[in-house]
Scaffold this motif. Structure first.
Motif, short mmCIF file in Angstrom:
data_model
loop_
_atom_site.label_atom_id
_atom_site.label_comp_id
_atom_site.label_asym_id
_atom_site.label_seq_id
_atom_site.Cartn_x
_atom_site.Cartn_y
_atom_site.Cartn_z
N SER A 1 25.28 2.80 -20.85
CA SER A 1 24.86 3.83 -21.80
C SER A 1 25.45 5.21 -21.49
N VAL A 2 25.50 6.03 -22.53
CA VAL A 2 25.86 7.44 -22.38
C VAL A 2 24.55 8.21 -22.31
N ARG A 3 24.41 9.08 -21.34
CA ARG A 3 23.13 9.78 -21.23
C ARG A 3 23.07 10.93 -22.22
N SER A 4 22.03 10.97 -23.02
CA SER A 4 21.71 12.05 -23.96
C SER A 4 22.91 12.70 -24.62
N GLY A 5 23.60 11.94 -25.46
CA GLY A 5 24.65 12.52 -26.29
C GLY A 5 24.00 13.33 -27.41
#
Lengths: 534, 534
Positions: B25-29
């Motif tokens: 996952s990408v954190r808080s885009g």
């Protein structure tokens, strides 16, 4: 702000994906695998392993002259041996003769001589391949066994011809696994892969996707010349197929029925290009995380201290180079692990260690590895991309020079010419790729592209093989272009009609203008006559 | 033997994939979403929901005239409202006027009248869109907020122009989500999607990928005419962009910078065709397993007994049809759930129940549902494919007739013409799709293709949006064709040079032949003279 994902984070994704795919698994499919060799076999093995892991029966066709495949090697798939009328020695002799020509002889030859020799080599190669096919098709016992086994799919590399004929005879779907053919000739002409010569450089031509006018001209002529050569060379195969089936059959038409083409590259290596839905790009199938090194090698690696090490191999096919070339290389190297089978060069330094075999993937994945000197084979390049190691290419033959052009264009490599490089060139280039940060940055970008995809290449390849088994083919991905002639494909008949209509309209316009002008003139003349008469 | 996987087995795969994707996952885009309407918004919502689920902040641009989006609706994403100088009523009036023209007026109009009216409608539409853009760009407060928020990506449907300009201004990557444009005009001209007119029918033209010569001619002319229209219509937008940026700017050039095009179809619906790496086919984003029905509807469904039910809707845009047409429909229907907001038709049978709104997806997924009477919107078609329900299409306007041609060609639907069909036609067609097994088999095949893919469409869409955020774009997927002129792309300059060389060679050959003939003749004549003289 977005945090960039590190490649290692993806590993957990891959492991979980195995679980996910298991949920939608095909129960005990029966997979037949066409014979193959060299790096093609290395690349195929992980796929077969995973197919076995997932409960499928895998049977590999094995000719008695195989260099890489062997029934004595422990494996979890079954071999189906067959005999061809060629000895192992004469096969090896042919191979070594070709390598010597490709690496050394070409430098002293004119273009015409190279072309003639190449034609000769390709002719021999096709004859050889038909001998292989003979060994299979003309053995009633082997063919009966293949018929009885009721396979669900045939998996084959199309550079070894014949699989399309056997798949047709067994009436089973066919999945191709292919690195490339020259100028994409099979992919374009038989698979209907679109490849505009203006921005899709043909494999082998050593061009990038940014071409000048003359480069586009070269690429165009390369495509055209390969098309001509193919019609010439494939004639023998067409005749063989026609004779065997007893009705007109062409290699290309048979290849057009292939369900899925698994192409062994990806957008980390390829320049972006058009493709069609049954082409899947699965480059890097064989890549895997590094395992610990054997103790002796680990100690040598650790002894490099802060400087780190360089891994050097010219590939599995090159066992020996001339002593002069070996000396040029040896005197340039510092702390290097060199995979080399030839005589030890006189100038070899204390920091260079030569091995018959090295655990290449594990070494490239070692944190101390700073650079990879490579012949530019796709498998090696993919391991370097996977682990993010900058490359110094010394390409030898086949697709290697072209592969290195890709890596150089993407900023991840420097390239030297094997026959002309000096020790100093090698040293300079090596220092550049280690010390200039751009090379490491570029290869890390490629590594990120490689890892950051929805499915690992191995899982994707296996998915589409299983898909083909589950759905008894993949007809819904086959473009209608297969049923068009070349002039229909390019709408040349439509353009001709439109041109004819335009010409007709112009002609009508000119004629009617002429008619009007003549009428006008006549009327004026009549008026003049009239007025004169008055 | 291979056991075919049932669609439901894939559901567990999808659930597991959520877990898998979470690992990478990408954190808080920070995602900005362009305003949109109708079925486009319905299709976008599940993507936004999943982005929020995965920890991203989602902000949706919301004009004050929105019909579908509303700050009062409970949602987990934030709205960024802006005002345009158009009232809700005048917007609705324009929309209803267009629908009336598209459904009823066209039947009484000549082609020229339809064309003129269409041109007028498109002109108004572009003017409207530039008014929307004005509302955003000319509001210093909104623009300041957008600048401050530091978004990671802009997600937009390109049929609402302006997102490419705003992405450029905010200097952020842009992901498009698109169903289609007429004759693929934006995809081809701006996105460089290849579309040979010989086997890729332009959306709206109602052709399949198997075209006769005249159909290929029509398709070719359709592409060409749309190209011409585009240069005419996009001029206004180009001027707007140029004025705003203070330097020459074109809509198409700006669209060429888009990182990923998420196309809302897949090979279950599309005919297979060439595409490029930054085009991802994610049709069926909004589809999901059926939930239990409200009790009253469930009772009505169960009362159908063995015969089962038919679901009927003409889509969210059509609120009312003429009483004459409503009667034709009503008298043909037996046990039917009809979503309809108009006056109750006189001929409505006891077995037909009318609702303002129906849980369409849950009804289509109900085991008692035998058929789906649909206007042919893509969202409804995808729900029918997902649940494997044969379709009876009564297309009204826009892409609906073309969509139904796809389903008819794939054997999953029959099609009737809304303005000319009689009750008996409707009854006959309905009985055919329910009783002839080929329709059910075909739609089940499409359903299998839909479910049997490596990633669900929703997960794939979210993957590529996150990919774009992680990698700050997807430059490595952008083809070089963007930097070529049309004649360079098709190698016409190369062909011209080759033609010139061939002509020159022919000329040289003719000249030298002429020269030789003349010399020969002269010599013969001299010889003759000489012999005469002797």
């Amino acid at each position: 702000m977005v945090t960039t994902m590190k490649p290692c984070e993806h590993l957990s994704v891959c492991v979980l994906l195995v679980l996910c795919m298991a949920a939608g698994s095909v129960r005990s499919g029966n997979v037949l695998v066409w014979y193959t060799e060299g790096s093609h076999w290395i690349n195929l093995k992980p796929v077969l392993e995973m197919l076995v892991d997932r409960g499928h029966k895998v049977t590999v066709l094995l000719p008695n002259t195989s260099l890489y495949m062997s029934t004595s090697e422990p494996s979890r798939y079954r071999y189906e041996p067959f005999n061809i009328s060629l000895t192992m020695d004469s096969f090896d002799e042919h191979l070594q003769g070709f390598l010597h020509f490709a690496i050394y002889e070409t430098t002293h030859m004119s273009y015409l001589q190279i072309f003639t020799k190449l034609i000769e080599q390709i002719t021999i190669n096709i004859e050889l391949q038909l001998q292989y096919l003979d060994g299979l098709l003309k053995s009633p016992s082997v063919m009966a066994k293949l018929q009885e086994a009721r396979y669900d799919v045939l998996l084959a590399d199309p550079i070894y011809v014949g699989s399309e004929l056997v798949a047709e005879m067994l009436d089973i779907p066919l999945v191709f696994t292919l690195r490339f053919t020259a100028a994409h000739i099979m992919e374009r002409l038989c698979g209907q892969l679109p490849a505009p010569p203006s921005f899709v450089p043909g494999p082998l031509i050593k061009l990038t996707d940014r071409m000048s006018f003359t480069e586009r001209l070269s690429n165009f002529l390369f495509y055209a010349s390969q098309d001509l050569l193919a019609t010439f060379f494939w004639k023998n195969v067409d005749e063989y197929y026609t004779e065997y089936r007893g009705k007109p059959t062409s290699l290309c038409e048979m290849m057009g029925r292939v369900d899925i083409w698994l192409i062994r590259t990806y957008w980390d290596f390829e320049f972006p290009r058009p493709f069609i839905p049954n082409f899947k790009f699965v480059g890097g199938i064989h890549c895997r995380p590094a395992k610990p090194l054997p103790q002796e090698i680990e100690e040598f690696v650790q002894s490099s201290g802060e400087d780190g090490i360089v891994v050097f191999t010219l590939g599995a096919m090159i066992k020996n180079v001339t002593m002069e070339r070996a000396n040029v290389i040896a005197s340039a190297l510092a702390q290097v692990l060199w995979r080399y089978c030839g005589e030890k060069p006189e100038t070899l330094g204390a920091n260079t260690r030569i091995y018959n075999w090295i655990p290449q993937n594990d070494l490239l994945g070692h944190p101390k590895t700073k650079a990879f000197i490579t012949h530019g084979g796709t498998n090696g390049i993919y391991e370097a991309i996977y682990h993010g190691v900058p490359m110094l290419g010394i390409p030898m033959f086949a697709d290697q020079p072209d592969n290195m052009v890709h890596m150089e264009a993407k900023g991840a490599a420097r390239v030297l010419h094997f026959n002309t490089m000096r020790s100093l060139d090698l040293l300079d280039a090596l220092q550049a790729i280690i010390n200039e940060p751009s090379y490491k940055e570029s290869v890390m970008r490629l590594s990120s592209i490689h890892h950051d995809r929805p499915l690992s290449p191995l899982h994707e390849a296996v998915f589409w093989i299983e898909f083909t088994m589950r759905n008894k083919g993949a007809r819904h991905l086959r473009v209608q272009a297969h049923n068009l002639t070349w002039y229909q494909y390019h709408c040349l008949d439509v353009l001709l009609l439109l041109l004819a209509i335009v010409l007709l309209l112009v002609l009508l316009l000119v004629k009617s203008c002429g008619f009007c002008v003549r009428r006008c003139c006549r009327r004026t003349r009549n008026m003049e006559k009239k007025s004169k008469a008055e």
